[in-house]
Design an enzyme around this catalytic site. Structure first.
Site, PDB file in Angstrom:
ATOM      1  N   ASP A 132     -16.762   0.511 -12.735  1.00 51.39           N
ATOM      2  CA  ASP A 132     -16.407   0.180 -11.350  1.00 51.39           C
ATOM      3  C   ASP A 132     -16.163  -1.321 -11.219  1.00 51.39           C
ATOM      4  OD1 ASP A 132     -16.581   2.723 -10.272  1.00 51.39           O
ATOM      5  OD2 ASP A 132     -18.666   2.514  -9.629  1.00 51.39           O
ATOM      6  N   ARG A 182      -7.899   2.441 -12.960  1.00 50.41           N
ATOM      7  CA  ARG A 182      -8.004   2.898 -11.564  1.00 50.41           C
ATOM      8  C   ARG A 182      -7.549   1.753 -10.660  1.00 50.41           C
ATOM      9  NH1 ARG A 182     -13.929   3.572  -9.695  1.00 50.41           N
ATOM     10  NH2 ARG A 182     -13.881   5.441 -10.980  1.00 50.41           N
TER      11      ARG A 182
HETATM   12  C1  LIG Z   1     -12.117   7.140  -6.357  1.00 53.88           C
HETATM   13  C2  LIG Z   1     -12.341   5.784  -5.765  1.00 53.88           C
HETATM   14  C3  LIG Z   1     -13.008   4.823  -6.499  1.00 53.88           C
HETATM   15  C4  LIG Z   1     -13.192   3.549  -5.976  1.00 53.88           C
HETATM   16  N1  LIG Z   1     -13.771   2.584  -6.758  1.00 53.88           N
HETATM   17  C5  LIG Z   1     -13.882   1.324  -6.278  1.00 53.88           C
HETATM   18  C6  LIG Z   1     -14.377   0.272  -7.085  1.00 53.88           C
HETATM   19  O1  LIG Z   1     -14.742   0.452  -8.254  1.00 53.88           O
HETATM   20  N2  LIG Z   1     -14.455  -0.977  -6.549  1.00 53.88           N
HETATM   21  C7  LIG Z   1     -14.046  -1.239  -5.259  1.00 53.88           C
HETATM   22  O2  LIG Z   1     -14.106  -2.384  -4.826  1.00 53.88           O
HETATM   23  N3  LIG Z   1     -13.589  -0.235  -4.464  1.00 53.88           N
HETATM   24  C8  LIG Z   1     -13.511   1.015  -4.935  1.00 53.88           C
HETATM   25  N4  LIG Z   1     -13.024   2.004  -4.117  1.00 53.88           N
HETATM   26  C9  LIG Z   1     -12.873   1.764  -2.666  1.00 53.88           C
HETATM   27  C10 LIG Z   1     -11.493   1.219  -2.328  1.00 53.88           C
HETATM   28  O3  LIG Z   1     -11.377  -0.092  -2.830  1.00 53.88           O
HETATM   29  C11 LIG Z   1     -11.276   1.201  -0.800  1.00 53.88           C
HETATM   30  O4  LIG Z   1     -12.218   0.331  -0.223  1.00 53.88           O
HETATM   31  C12 LIG Z   1     -11.378   2.547  -0.144  1.00 53.88           C
HETATM   32  O5  LIG Z   1     -10.859   3.581  -0.924  1.00 53.88           O
HETATM   33  C13 LIG Z   1     -10.628   2.547   1.211  1.00 53.88           C
HETATM   34  O6  LIG Z   1      -9.258   2.303   1.025  1.00 53.88           O
HETATM   35  P1  LIG Z   1      -8.127   3.444   1.050  1.00 53.88           P
HETATM   36  O7  LIG Z   1      -7.088   3.038   0.098  1.00 53.88           O
HETATM   37  O8  LIG Z   1      -8.762   4.768   0.750  1.00 53.88           O
HETATM   38  O9  LIG Z   1      -7.517   3.503   2.480  1.00 53.88           O
HETATM   39  P2  LIG Z   1      -7.988   2.902   3.890  1.00 53.88           P
HETATM   40  O10 LIG Z   1      -7.470   1.505   3.973  1.00 53.88           O
HETATM   41  O11 LIG Z   1      -9.461   3.140   4.088  1.00 53.88           O
HETATM   42  O12 LIG Z   1      -7.203   3.841   4.874  1.00 53.88           O
HETATM   43  C14 LIG Z   1      -5.799   3.733   5.052  1.00 53.88           C
HETATM   44  C15 LIG Z   1      -5.317   4.878   5.899  1.00 53.88           C
HETATM   45  O13 LIG Z   1      -5.572   6.110   5.202  1.00 53.88           O
HETATM   46  C16 LIG Z   1      -5.900   7.148   6.125  1.00 53.88           C
HETATM   47  N5  LIG Z   1      -7.260   7.643   5.822  1.00 53.88           N
HETATM   48  C17 LIG Z   1      -8.210   7.003   5.109  1.00 53.88           C
HETATM   49  N6  LIG Z   1      -9.322   7.753   5.032  1.00 53.88           N
HETATM   50  C18 LIG Z   1      -9.083   8.892   5.719  1.00 53.88           C
HETATM   51  C19 LIG Z   1      -9.837  10.043   6.001  1.00 53.88           C
HETATM   52  N7  LIG Z   1     -11.099  10.214   5.552  1.00 53.88           N
HETATM   53  N8  LIG Z   1      -9.270  11.013   6.752  1.00 53.88           N
HETATM   54  C20 LIG Z   1      -8.011  10.871   7.198  1.00 53.88           C
HETATM   55  N9  LIG Z   1      -7.238   9.786   6.962  1.00 53.88           N
HETATM   56  C21 LIG Z   1      -7.755   8.811   6.224  1.00 53.88           C
HETATM   57  C22 LIG Z   1      -5.809   6.530   7.494  1.00 53.88           C
HETATM   58  O14 LIG Z   1      -4.507   6.713   7.969  1.00 53.88           O
HETATM   59  C23 LIG Z   1      -6.038   5.051   7.227  1.00 53.88           C
HETATM   60  O15 LIG Z   1      -5.510   4.219   8.198  1.00 53.88           O
HETATM   61  C24 LIG Z   1     -12.764   3.272  -4.646  1.00 53.88           C
HETATM   62  C25 LIG Z   1     -12.094   4.237  -3.922  1.00 53.88           C
HETATM   63  C26 LIG Z   1     -11.859   5.481  -4.456  1.00 53.88           C
HETATM   64  C27 LIG Z   1     -11.096   6.474  -3.659  1.00 53.88           C
END
Ligand SMILES: Cc1cc2nc3c(=O)[nH]c(=O)nc-3n(C[C@H](O)[C@H](O)[C@H](O)COP(=O)(O)OP(=O)(O)OC[C@H]3O[C@@H](n4cnc5c(N)ncnc54)[C@H](O)[C@@H]3O)c2cc1C
Length: 306
Positions: A132, A182
């Protein structure tokens, strides 16, 4: 505003103790965390695998400040990997680990040695480890450990955070054959000097990084719930002529389960990030910080279930 409230709550041990022991807290956690023990992780991973989803399991342990605690994290992961193998869940299930939990803040060499043991256990179980990404002060050290681990365990996965200004360069470095990367937006609050701040700038950086990874020779793991970025990733996969087994989508357990099902039904590999462990409170508050609307949705679901 709400984001900073939840991020502050994530670091409050007093609030954490209150929330973790309340039954409401445990009910809410059950939607985003498998449970507190390995048995819970295996049970939920089995259900996800039966639904055609791949899994990466993450252990939520206490903050590690001693070498002994780091050793306990290593032992937890080695035990987890043995159990995943015996349950027949590998190679579909891999593990995600934070180097801070393996002692990175105490001693880089110790974290590397412990990470090597986890990678060895993963290889023995027929699966892989992904490191991570944590805050930007750890990025260089983490990529250095990654390079060391890949000498013996080339399938060890990296995580790159699109919001960091350096990440396009890191994508170019890591877009080589066999390299699992990732790509996520980045979950840590970072200063403007090192990270894009606006949602638009972060999304644009995500797409630039996606272009580099999709056009490269590695294996991109597209970790986002954002529908626009998912659509762009599908488009780039077609554009760069990648077959469905040459990249994957990743989402967090409990987030957009319908979308996970839709992508998997369309022939995509979808990996669910599945956390388990006693220390779920901080994880949960960080998820709420990202998506305060989820709090209202969960409140409605919990009250209508009764
Ligand atoms: C598998 C995985 C591993 C990760 N590993 C790390 C890591 O190692 N280090 C790290 O710093 N971060 C990690 N993250 C977190 C990542 O950096 C983001 O902070 C987090 O995923 C939120 O960003 P997003 O791209 O999902 O979209 P967001 O910016 O949260 O959302 C963008 C748009 O997507 C839609 N949306 C989002 N969630 C939903 C929902 N639940 N229901 C409906 N619509 C929704 C909405 O329209 C929203 O406006 C990880 C995320 C994932 C998915």
């Amino acid at each position: 505003m709400l984001r900073s409230v939840f991020l502050a709550a994530a670091d409050s041990s007093r609030l954490g103790r209150m929330f973790s022991t309340a039954s409401l807290g445990r009910n809410v956690a059950g939607r985003f965390v498998a449970g507190s023990g390995v048995d819970d992780a295996l049970r939920v991973a089995r259900g996800l695998a039966d639904d055609g989803l791949a899994v990466t399991v993450d252990h939520l342990g206490p903050e590690v400040t001693t070498a002994e605690q780091a050793g306990q994290t290593r032992d937890e992961y080695v035990g987890l990997l043995g159990r995943l193998k015996s349950a027949g869940l590998t190679p579909a299930a891999e593990v995600s680990v934070k180097l801070s939990a393996l002692g990175q803040r105490i001693d880089d060499k110790l974290a590397f040695e412990y990470a090597l043991s986890v990678c060895a256990a993963a290889a023995e179980a027929g699966t892989s480890v992904t490191l991570d990404a944590e805050d930007h002060t750890t990025t260089d050290a983490t990529l250095e450990v990654l390079a060391g681990l890949r000498k013996d365990y080339p399938s060890t996965g990296a995580v790159l955070q699109a919001h960091l200004r350096r990440t396009e360069g890191d994508c170019r470095e890591l877009a080589s054959a066999g390299s699992r990367v990732r790509l996520c937006k980045g979950a840590y609050a970072e200063p403007e000097s090192v990270a894009f701040q606006s949602a638009l700038d972060i999304d644009k950086a995500f797409v630039r990084c996606l272009n580099i990874l999709m056009s490269g020779e590695g294996y991109p793991m597209v970790a986002t719930h954002d529908p626009r970025l998912i659509a762009i990733a599908e488009d780039r996969a077609r554009w760069f002529d990648r077959s469905a087994d040459e990249y994957e989508f990743q989402m967090l357990f409990g987030m957009r389960a319908e979308e996970q099902g839709r992508l998997a039904a369309g022939g995509n590999i979808v990996r669910v990030y599945l956390p388990y462990g006693e220390q779920w409170y901080g994880y949960l508050m960080r998820r709420f910080a990202e998506r305060p609307a989820a709090v209202a949705q969960i409140g409605r679901a919990l009250t209508t279930r009764k």
